[in-house]
Design an enzyme around this catalytic site. Structure first.
Site, PDB file in Angstrom:
ATOM      1  N   LEU A  84       7.114  19.364  44.608  1.00  0.00           N
ATOM      2  CA  LEU A  84       8.228  20.322  44.545  1.00  0.00           C
ATOM      3  C   LEU A  84       9.323  19.904  43.579  1.00  0.00           C
ATOM      4  CD1 LEU A  84       7.701  20.019  48.081  1.00  0.00           C
ATOM      5  CD2 LEU A  84       8.676  22.266  47.694  1.00  0.00           C
ATOM      6  N   THR A 133       6.605  29.326  41.256  1.00  0.00           N
ATOM      7  CA  THR A 133       7.522  30.450  41.471  1.00  0.00           C
ATOM      8  C   THR A 133       6.918  31.765  40.991  1.00  0.00           C
ATOM      9  OG1 THR A 133       9.633  31.354  40.728  1.00  0.00           O
ATOM     10  CG2 THR A 133       8.577  29.799  39.257  1.00  0.00           C
ATOM     11  N   ASP A 134       7.419  32.858  41.547  1.00  0.00           N
ATOM     12  CA  ASP A 134       6.983  34.179  41.058  1.00  0.00           C
ATOM     13  C   ASP A 134       7.565  34.496  39.675  1.00  0.00           C
ATOM     14  OD1 ASP A 134       9.635  34.607  41.779  1.00  0.00           O
ATOM     15  OD2 ASP A 134       9.245  36.344  43.063  1.00  0.00           O
ATOM     16  N   GLU A 135       8.569  33.704  39.250  1.00  0.00           N
ATOM     17  CA  GLU A 135       9.213  34.007  37.959  1.00  0.00           C
ATOM     18  C   GLU A 135       8.263  33.819  36.776  1.00  0.00           C
ATOM     19  OE1 GLU A 135      13.151  32.666  37.246  1.00  0.00           O
ATOM     20  OE2 GLU A 135      13.765  32.932  39.314  1.00  0.00           O
ATOM     21  N   TYR A 158      13.572  28.162  32.373  1.00  0.00           N
ATOM     22  CA  TYR A 158      13.075  27.683  33.675  1.00  0.00           C
ATOM     23  C   TYR A 158      11.669  28.215  33.949  1.00  0.00           C
ATOM     24  CZ  TYR A 158      12.230  27.850  38.721  1.00  0.00           C
ATOM     25  OH  TYR A 158      11.641  27.760  39.964  1.00  0.00           O
ATOM     26  N   LYS A 162       8.020  26.281  34.301  1.00  0.00           N
ATOM     27  CA  LYS A 162       7.174  26.338  35.497  1.00  0.00           C
ATOM     28  C   LYS A 162       5.790  26.904  35.133  1.00  0.00           C
ATOM     29  CE  LYS A 162       8.055  25.480  39.238  1.00  0.00           C
ATOM     30  NZ  LYS A 162       7.991  24.203  40.008  1.00  0.00           N
TER      31      LYS A 162
HETATM   32  P1  NAD Z   1      16.135  22.111  44.390  1.00  0.00           P
HETATM   33  O1  NAD Z   1      16.796  22.158  43.049  1.00  0.00           O
HETATM   34  O2  NAD Z   1      16.934  22.398  45.602  1.00  0.00           O
HETATM   35  O3  NAD Z   1      15.498  20.664  44.613  1.00  0.00           O
HETATM   36  C1  NAD Z   1      14.802  19.977  43.608  1.00  0.00           C
HETATM   37  C2  NAD Z   1      14.633  18.543  44.061  1.00  0.00           C
HETATM   38  O4  NAD Z   1      13.902  17.843  43.034  1.00  0.00           O
HETATM   39  C3  NAD Z   1      15.957  17.787  44.241  1.00  0.00           C
HETATM   40  O5  NAD Z   1      15.942  17.035  45.428  1.00  0.00           O
HETATM   41  C4  NAD Z   1      16.043  16.877  43.028  1.00  0.00           C
HETATM   42  O6  NAD Z   1      16.747  15.676  43.259  1.00  0.00           O
HETATM   43  C5  NAD Z   1      14.558  16.608  42.766  1.00  0.00           C
HETATM   44  N1  NAD Z   1      14.300  16.248  41.368  1.00  0.00           N
HETATM   45  C6  NAD Z   1      14.735  16.907  40.263  1.00  0.00           C
HETATM   46  N2  NAD Z   1      14.326  16.265  39.163  1.00  0.00           N
HETATM   47  C7  NAD Z   1      13.602  15.195  39.582  1.00  0.00           C
HETATM   48  C8  NAD Z   1      12.909  14.152  38.907  1.00  0.00           C
HETATM   49  N3  NAD Z   1      12.885  14.084  37.573  1.00  0.00           N
HETATM   50  N4  NAD Z   1      12.254  13.232  39.646  1.00  0.00           N
HETATM   51  C9  NAD Z   1      12.288  13.285  41.007  1.00  0.00           C
HETATM   52  N5  NAD Z   1      12.933  14.243  41.688  1.00  0.00           N
HETATM   53  C10 NAD Z   1      13.583  15.188  40.989  1.00  0.00           C
HETATM   54  O7  NAD Z   1      14.885  23.049  44.264  1.00  0.00           O
HETATM   55  P2  NAD Z   1      14.234  24.048  45.331  1.00  0.00           P
HETATM   56  O8  NAD Z   1      14.931  25.332  45.267  1.00  0.00           O
HETATM   57  O9  NAD Z   1      14.077  23.344  46.613  1.00  0.00           O
HETATM   58  O10 NAD Z   1      12.797  24.253  44.669  1.00  0.00           O
HETATM   59  C11 NAD Z   1      11.734  23.342  44.940  1.00  0.00           C
HETATM   60  C12 NAD Z   1      10.498  23.796  44.192  1.00  0.00           C
HETATM   61  O11 NAD Z   1      10.142  25.097  44.596  1.00  0.00           O
HETATM   62  C13 NAD Z   1      10.689  23.854  42.673  1.00  0.00           C
HETATM   63  O12 NAD Z   1       9.495  23.422  42.078  1.00  0.00           O
HETATM   64  C14 NAD Z   1      10.924  25.327  42.396  1.00  0.00           C
HETATM   65  O13 NAD Z   1      10.484  25.671  41.108  1.00  0.00           O
HETATM   66  C15 NAD Z   1      10.062  25.973  43.470  1.00  0.00           C
HETATM   67  N6  NAD Z   1      10.510  27.300  43.936  1.00  0.00           N
HETATM   68  C16 NAD Z   1      11.804  27.509  44.331  1.00  0.00           C
HETATM   69  C17 NAD Z   1      12.167  28.762  44.838  1.00  0.00           C
HETATM   70  C18 NAD Z   1      13.576  29.042  45.313  1.00  0.00           C
HETATM   71  O14 NAD Z   1      13.886  30.194  45.601  1.00  0.00           O
HETATM   72  N7  NAD Z   1      14.454  28.066  45.434  1.00  0.00           N
HETATM   73  C19 NAD Z   1      11.212  29.778  44.904  1.00  0.00           C
HETATM   74  C20 NAD Z   1       9.928  29.522  44.473  1.00  0.00           C
HETATM   75  C21 NAD Z   1       9.563  28.279  44.016  1.00  0.00           C
HETATM   76  O1  DAU Z   2      11.980  33.977  42.364  1.00  0.00           O
HETATM   77  C1  DAU Z   2      11.952  32.617  42.679  1.00  0.00           C
HETATM   78  C2  DAU Z   2      13.117  31.924  42.011  1.00  0.00           C
HETATM   79  O2  DAU Z   2      14.286  32.348  42.690  1.00  0.00           O
HETATM   80  C3  DAU Z   2      13.009  30.408  42.018  1.00  0.00           C
HETATM   81  O3  DAU Z   2      11.904  30.013  41.256  1.00  0.00           O
HETATM   82  C4  DAU Z   2      14.276  29.767  41.441  1.00  0.00           C
HETATM   83  O4  DAU Z   2      14.207  28.360  41.555  1.00  0.00           O
HETATM   84  C5  DAU Z   2      15.470  30.291  42.212  1.00  0.00           C
HETATM   85  O5  DAU Z   2      16.647  29.782  41.640  1.00  0.00           O
HETATM   86  C6  DAU Z   2      15.494  31.815  42.226  1.00  0.00           C
HETATM   87  O6  DAU Z   2      15.804  32.328  40.913  1.00  0.00           O
HETATM   88  P1  DAU Z   2      16.835  33.547  40.697  1.00  0.00           P
HETATM   89  O7  DAU Z   2      17.360  33.452  39.325  1.00  0.00           O
HETATM   90  O8  DAU Z   2      16.248  34.826  41.139  1.00  0.00           O
HETATM   91  O9  DAU Z   2      17.944  33.107  41.806  1.00  0.00           O
HETATM   92  P2  DAU Z   2      19.543  33.117  41.774  1.00  0.00           P
HETATM   93  O10 DAU Z   2      19.987  32.824  43.162  1.00  0.00           O
HETATM   94  O11 DAU Z   2      20.074  32.281  40.665  1.00  0.00           O
HETATM   95  O12 DAU Z   2      19.890  34.629  41.433  1.00  0.00           O
HETATM   96  C7  DAU Z   2      19.451  35.686  42.272  1.00  0.00           C
HETATM   97  C8  DAU Z   2      19.921  36.986  41.656  1.00  0.00           C
HETATM   98  O13 DAU Z   2      21.360  37.041  41.740  1.00  0.00           O
HETATM   99  C9  DAU Z   2      19.606  37.113  40.164  1.00  0.00           C
HETATM  100  O14 DAU Z   2      19.329  38.463  39.855  1.00  0.00           O
HETATM  101  C10 DAU Z   2      20.888  36.683  39.466  1.00  0.00           C
HETATM  102  C11 DAU Z   2      21.972  37.142  40.448  1.00  0.00           C
HETATM  103  N1  DAU Z   2      23.197  36.321  40.452  1.00  0.00           N
HETATM  104  C12 DAU Z   2      23.063  34.980  40.624  1.00  0.00           C
HETATM  105  C13 DAU Z   2      24.172  34.152  40.624  1.00  0.00           C
HETATM  106  C14 DAU Z   2      24.019  32.654  40.772  1.00  0.00           C
HETATM  107  C15 DAU Z   2      24.448  36.912  40.331  1.00  0.00           C
HETATM  108  O15 DAU Z   2      24.565  38.142  40.206  1.00  0.00           O
HETATM  109  N2  DAU Z   2      25.554  36.098  40.319  1.00  0.00           N
HETATM  110  C16 DAU Z   2      25.474  34.750  40.455  1.00  0.00           C
HETATM  111  O16 DAU Z   2      26.515  34.065  40.433  1.00  0.00           O
END
Ligand code: NAD
Ligand code: DAU
Length: 350
Positions: A84, A133-135, A158, A162
């Site tokens: 992750l 991610t779905d992105e 980003y 991915k």
């Molecule tokens: P996050 O940013 O909260 O956490 C990332 C973690 O990775 C942190 O603990 C950070 O310290 C660690 N990290 C970063 N760089 C590192 C490195 N070089 N070596 C070791 N550790 C490192 O992220 P998240 O939102 O929990 O996402 C986790 C995974 O899930 C990611 O791969 C992300 O792409 C994927 N993902 C996230 C979402 C979402 O909505 N947040 C959705 C789909 C997939």
């Molecule tokens: O779809 C999965 C992804 O969802 C993950 O892979 C990413 O790690 C995670 O960050 C997230 O990406 P998004 O860009 O969709 O998430 P974010 O919360 O940054 O933004 C959600 C939506 O809200 C997007 O359309 C941008 C908008 N937004 C976001 C921020 C931070 C705003 O309008 N204002 C803001 O300040």
């Protein structure tokens, strides 16, 4: 035993901490190693409840440090990896794309190589599980859903990083028979999410009565999933998913940003005993995110049919749990929003 020693990378982050907790508590027979560099997004407070569990070890380290990673694999002989660790915020990737290539692409390559070197003569009962991610699929128009066969079409640094890491995982499966599985999930929300992402950022701003910066016209759509349901899906795929396959995970839960923000404002006003409508007054439309994807929506029917997974909470329930958690954990919130956060915030939203 099939999976003796599991390496979870990024376990101190948002999703990683929920996955680590679930595995440590549910599988006392596994040794769980959490490798995390503790970047701004990593926080050991997220795991304070399991830090002294007998089957849990935290290792501070960087997945881009090749000799360190190789030595770690040699020492612990990880039979599987749940990967992750990543740079995860789209806005930061626009400012600093190279750091996303380093961690998300090179870091993944280093882990793949270490895993391959260790087990190349016999991959029996081994697994490299890559969390994505779905992105990677790019942006949808008004209709349609992302399926596992949708072509990759990433639009941000980003999502490009991915997508690249997904391709390398698949390529290692094809070329070296490395056993893998990939899941592509939609937007997560819940406890412990760093307040740079939409929901926790807006919760924090509502608490502090600061403007709510909605990008563009607010008509962008995301498919939201409660983080614990993602962790449950990861557990299922890890144990029962078909190797060399991809599963999409989503919430069956599409929201336009502006509608979500209004719901959040309503729930926050109730929780904080404020006059209904007061938080909505904080909504401020700001400059759009460059390359902003219009809509993400997941077809999660494969994981539903094959593994019986479905979200366990409704969005309203999940949002309530999330709001309560942030209100009950003001010290956590204060700690993560001091220091670096302020300079990031000022630069991003000034
Ligand atoms: P996050 O940013 O909260 O956490 C990332 C973690 O990775 C942190 O603990 C950070 O310290 C660690 N990290 C970063 N760089 C590192 C490195 N070089 N070596 C070791 N550790 C490192 O992220 P998240 O939102 O929990 O996402 C986790 C995974 O899930 C990611 O791969 C992300 O792409 C994927 N993902 C996230 C979402 C979402 O909505 N947040 C959705 C789909 C997939
Ligand atoms: O779809 C999965 C992804 O969802 C993950 O892979 C990413 O790690 C995670 O960050 C997230 O990406 P998004 O860009 O969709 O998430 P974010 O919360 O940054 O933004 C959600 C939506 O809200 C997007 O359309 C941008 C908008 N937004 C976001 C921020 C931070 C705003 O309008 N204002 C803001 O300040």
């Amino acid at each position: 035993m099939k999976y003796k020693s599991i390496l979870i990378t990024g376990g101190a982050g948002f999703i990683g901490s929920h996955v680590t907790r679930l595995f440590v508590n549910k599988y006392p027979q596994y040794q769980i190693f959490n490798l995390d560099a503790l970047t701004y997004a990593g926080n050991l407070e997220n795991l304070s409840d399991i830090e002294s569990a007998e089957n849990y070890t935290f290792i501070k380290g960087d997945i881009t440090d090749e000799s360190f990673v190789n030595a770690l694999f040699e020492k612990h002989k990880f039979s599987s990896v749940i990967h992750l660790a990543a740079e995860s915020h789209v806005d930061r990737s626009i400012e600093d794309p190279l750091s996303f290539v380093k961690t998300n692409v090179i870091g993944t390559m280093i882990l793949l190589n270490a895993f391959k070197s260790l087990w190349k003569d016999d991959f029996t009962d081994k697994l490299f599980y890559h969390i994505s991610t779905d992105e990677v699929y790019g942006s949808l128009g008004a209709d349609g859903l992302f399926t596992e066969t949708t072509s990759y079409d990433p639009n941000s640094p980003y999502s490009a990083s991915k997508a690249s890491s997904d391709h390398f995982v698949r390529a290692y499966g094809e070329t070296y028979n490395l056993p893998y599985v990939i899941t592509n999930c939609s937007n997560n929300y819940g406890q412990n999410q760093f307040p740079e992402k939409l929901i926790p950022l807006f919760i924090n701003n509502i608490i502090n009565e600061k403007p709510l910066p909605v990008y563009g016209d607010g008509n962008y759509t995301r498919d939201w999933l409660y983080v614990v349901d993602h962790a449950i899906a990861i557990d299922l795929v890890f144990h029962k998913g078909k190797h060399e396959e991809t599963y999409n995970i989503g919430g069956f839960n599409e929201w336009k940003n502006i509608d979500l923000v209004k719901l959040l404002c309503k729930q926050m006003d109730s929780k904080l005993n404020r006059v209904q409508g007061s938080s909505e007054k904080l909504i401020t439309y700001v400059k759009d995110r460059p390359g902003h994807d219009l809509r993400y929506a997941i077809d999660a029917s494969k994981i539903n049919k094959e593994l019986g997974w479905e979200p366990s909470v409704t969005f309203e329930e999940g949002l309530k749990i999330t709001i309560d958690w942030y209100l009950d954990n003001s010290t956590w919130l204060k700690n993560v929003t001091s220091g670096e956060y302020q300079s990031y915030y000022n630069k991003q939203y000034s």
